[in-house]
Scaffold this motif. Structure first.
Motif, PDB file in Angstrom:
ATOM      1  N   MET A   1       0.841  -1.161   0.000  1.00 59.08           N
ATOM      2  CA  MET A   1       0.000   0.000   0.000  1.00 59.08           C
ATOM      3  C   MET A   1       0.890   1.229   0.000  1.00 59.08           C
ATOM      4  N   ALA A   2       0.787   2.058  -1.008  1.00 63.89           N
ATOM      5  CA  ALA A   2       1.656   3.212  -1.126  1.00 63.89           C
ATOM      6  C   ALA A   2       1.177   4.324  -0.198  1.00 63.89           C
ATOM      7  N   LEU A   3       2.132   4.906   0.482  1.00 61.23           N
ATOM      8  CA  LEU A   3       1.830   6.028   1.346  1.00 61.23           C
ATOM      9  C   LEU A   3       2.092   7.304   0.570  1.00 61.23           C
ATOM     10  N   SER A   4       1.179   8.274   0.653  1.00 60.47           N
ATOM     11  CA  SER A   4       1.382   9.513  -0.100  1.00 60.47           C
ATOM     12  C   SER A   4       2.469  10.343   0.575  1.00 60.47           C
ATOM     13  N   LYS A   5       3.097  11.172  -0.222  1.00 56.91           N
ATOM     14  CA  LYS A   5       4.189  12.012   0.259  1.00 56.91           C
ATOM     15  C   LYS A   5       3.699  13.431   0.521  1.00 56.91           C
ATOM     16  N   GLN A   6       2.410  13.561   0.800  1.00 53.48           N
ATOM     17  CA  GLN A   6       1.810  14.862   1.043  1.00 53.48           C
ATOM     18  C   GLN A   6       2.450  15.500   2.274  1.00 53.48           C
ATOM     19  N   LYS A   7       2.839  16.782   2.151  1.00 54.33           N
ATOM     20  CA  LYS A   7       3.430  17.520   3.266  1.00 54.33           C
ATOM     21  C   LYS A   7       2.307  18.042   4.154  1.00 54.33           C
ATOM     22  N   ASN A  48       1.434  15.783  26.238  1.00 53.75           N
ATOM     23  CA  ASN A  48       1.324  14.652  27.170  1.00 53.75           C
ATOM     24  C   ASN A  48       0.108  13.817  26.800  1.00 53.75           C
ATOM     25  N   GLY A  49       0.322  12.532  26.639  1.00 56.84           N
ATOM     26  CA  GLY A  49      -0.780  11.636  26.301  1.00 56.84           C
ATOM     27  C   GLY A  49      -0.602  11.051  24.926  1.00 56.84           C
ATOM     28  N   ASP A  50      -1.351  10.004  24.656  1.00 54.10           N
ATOM     29  CA  ASP A  50      -1.227   9.292  23.392  1.00 54.10           C
ATOM     30  C   ASP A  50      -2.434   9.444  22.482  1.00 54.10           C
ATOM     31  N   GLU A  51      -3.479  10.112  22.952  1.00 54.84           N
ATOM     32  CA  GLU A  51      -4.671  10.276  22.119  1.00 54.84           C
ATOM     33  C   GLU A  51      -4.359  11.268  21.015  1.00 54.84           C
ATOM     34  N   GLY A  52      -4.359  10.788  19.785  1.00 57.62           N
ATOM     35  CA  GLY A  52      -3.980  11.645  18.680  1.00 57.62           C
ATOM     36  C   GLY A  52      -5.074  11.793  17.645  1.00 57.62           C
ATOM     37  N   VAL A  53      -4.807  12.641  16.680  1.00 57.49           N
ATOM     38  CA  VAL A  53      -5.672  12.837  15.531  1.00 57.49           C
ATOM     39  C   VAL A  53      -4.898  12.324  14.325  1.00 57.49           C
ATOM     40  N   HIS A  54      -5.535  11.460  13.547  1.00 57.31           N
ATOM     41  CA  HIS A  54      -4.883  10.848  12.396  1.00 57.31           C
ATOM     42  C   HIS A  54      -5.585  11.303  11.132  1.00 57.31           C
ATOM     43  N   MET A  59      -3.248   6.051   9.065  1.00 56.35           N
ATOM     44  CA  MET A  59      -3.649   4.720   9.528  1.00 56.35           C
ATOM     45  C   MET A  59      -3.187   3.587   8.609  1.00 56.35           C
ATOM     46  N   ALA A  60      -2.582   3.911   7.470  1.00 57.76           N
ATOM     47  CA  ALA A  60      -2.123   2.876   6.538  1.00 57.76           C
ATOM     48  C   ALA A  60      -1.130   1.934   7.205  1.00 57.76           C
ATOM     49  N   VAL A  61      -0.331   2.451   8.133  1.00 58.53           N
ATOM     50  CA  VAL A  61       0.659   1.612   8.810  1.00 58.53           C
ATOM     51  C   VAL A  61      -0.034   0.555   9.683  1.00 58.53           C
ATOM     52  N   THR A  62      -1.157   0.908  10.305  1.00 57.25           N
ATOM     53  CA  THR A  62      -1.883  -0.081  11.105  1.00 57.25           C
ATOM     54  C   THR A  62      -2.610  -1.075  10.212  1.00 57.25           C
ATOM     55  N   ASP A  63      -3.130  -0.598   9.082  1.00 55.93           N
ATOM     56  CA  ASP A  63      -3.793  -1.490   8.127  1.00 55.93           C
ATOM     57  C   ASP A  63      -2.817  -2.549   7.625  1.00 55.93           C
ATOM     58  N   MET A  64      -1.600  -2.126   7.278  1.00 57.14           N
ATOM     59  CA  MET A  64      -0.598  -3.060   6.768  1.00 57.14           C
ATOM     60  C   MET A  64      -0.180  -4.045   7.868  1.00 57.14           C
ATOM     61  N   ALA A  65      -0.035  -3.570   9.086  1.00 56.38           N
ATOM     62  CA  ALA A  65       0.327  -4.459  10.195  1.00 56.38           C
ATOM     63  C   ALA A  65      -0.766  -5.506  10.416  1.00 56.38           C
ATOM     64  N   LEU A  66      -2.037  -5.091  10.344  1.00 59.59           N
ATOM     65  CA  LEU A  66      -3.147  -6.030  10.508  1.00 59.59           C
ATOM     66  C   LEU A  66      -3.140  -7.062   9.388  1.00 59.59           C
ATOM     67  N   ARG A  67      -2.906  -6.636   8.159  1.00 60.60           N
ATOM     68  CA  ARG A  67      -2.843  -7.579   7.031  1.00 60.60           C
ATOM     69  C   ARG A  67      -1.711  -8.588   7.236  1.00 60.60           C
ATOM     70  N   ASN A  68      -0.562  -8.115   7.724  1.00 59.34           N
ATOM     71  CA  ASN A  68       0.563  -9.021   7.966  1.00 59.34           C
ATOM     72  C   ASN A  68       0.252 -10.020   9.080  1.00 59.34           C
ATOM     73  N   LEU A  69      -0.448  -9.570  10.122  1.00 58.19           N
ATOM     74  CA  LEU A  69      -0.849 -10.488  11.197  1.00 58.19           C
ATOM     75  C   LEU A  69      -1.848 -11.524  10.680  1.00 58.19           C
ATOM     76  N   LYS A  70      -2.799 -11.094   9.854  1.00 52.23           N
ATOM     77  CA  LYS A  70      -3.768 -12.034   9.280  1.00 52.23           C
ATOM     78  C   LYS A  70      -3.066 -13.075   8.419  1.00 52.23           C
ATOM     79  N   GLU A  71      -2.033 -12.640   7.702  1.00 50.37           N
ATOM     80  CA  GLU A  71      -1.271 -13.588   6.885  1.00 50.37           C
ATOM     81  C   GLU A  71      -0.559 -14.602   7.780  1.00 50.37           C
ATOM     82  N   GLU A  72       0.029 -14.112   8.856  1.00 43.62           N
ATOM     83  CA  GLU A  72       0.750 -14.990   9.785  1.00 43.62           C
ATOM     84  C   GLU A  72      -0.186 -15.958  10.512  1.00 43.62           C
ATOM     85  N   VAL A  73      -1.326 -15.463  10.974  1.00 41.26           N
ATOM     86  CA  VAL A  73      -2.235 -16.261  11.795  1.00 41.26           C
ATOM     87  C   VAL A  73      -3.138 -17.171  10.954  1.00 41.26           C
ATOM     88  N   GLU A  74      -3.702 -16.633   9.865  1.00 48.16           N
ATOM     89  CA  GLU A  74      -4.714 -17.373   9.111  1.00 48.16           C
ATOM     90  C   GLU A  74      -4.316 -17.731   7.687  1.00 48.16           C
TER      91      GLU A  74
END
Length: 143
Positions: A1-7, A48-54, A59-74
């Motif tokens: 999944m390509a990530l855009s280079k938008q500034k 201070n804190g981890d609650e962020g705005v995305h 979120m593409a990085v989390t999507d790719m991580a989830l896809r990789n976990l699904k590949e590993e698990v299932e």
């Protein structure tokens, strides 16, 4: 999944608190059926804190991580694996979709991460990865 280079701007105002948020990355745990991976999640975060705005492709990085976990698990192949196997077989996306009887545009959607292949398609891709010579058998039945 390509990530855009938008500034993106370095700061933004939180829509909830009015606090100034800064562009940063924070560790984020992605879990799937008992397996976990920590990724660096970009976003706008308070001092201070981890609650962020995305925004955008954050979120593409989390999507790719989830896809990789699904590949590993299932065994559901990730978009990267699907493209690798298709290219190994020297098939265009359209040819692969026709040969595997999933539709001419299916591989475009698989490789962009818009759709996951079905169980039988996932299994067939795994077999073709291990035995690429079988693609000739499929070509023979498609003719």
């Amino acid at each position: 999944m390509a990530l855009s280079k938008q500034k993106l701007p370095e700061t933004m105002v939180s829509p909830e608190t009015g606090e100034t948020l800064r562009r940063d990355v924070r560790p984020f745990i992605v879990s799937y059926k008992g397996k976990s991976i920590t990724v660096e999640l970009p976003g706008y975060y308070p001092e201070n804190g981890d609650e962020g705005v995305h925004v955008g492709d954050d979120m593409a990085v989390t999507d790719m991580a989830l896809r990789n976990l699904k590949e590993e698990v299932e065994g559901i192949p990730s978009p990267t694996t699907i493209k690798r196997v298709r290219e190994k077989l020297r098939l265009s996306q359209r040819e692969a979709g026709g040969l595997l009887k999933v539709g001419e545009n299916a591989f475009d959607k698989y490789e962009r991460g818009l759709v996951e292949p079905s169980g039988p398609t996932s299994q067939l891709l795994r077999l073709l990865d291990q035995h690429p010579e079988l693609v000739e058998e499929l070509r023979g039945t498609a003719a």
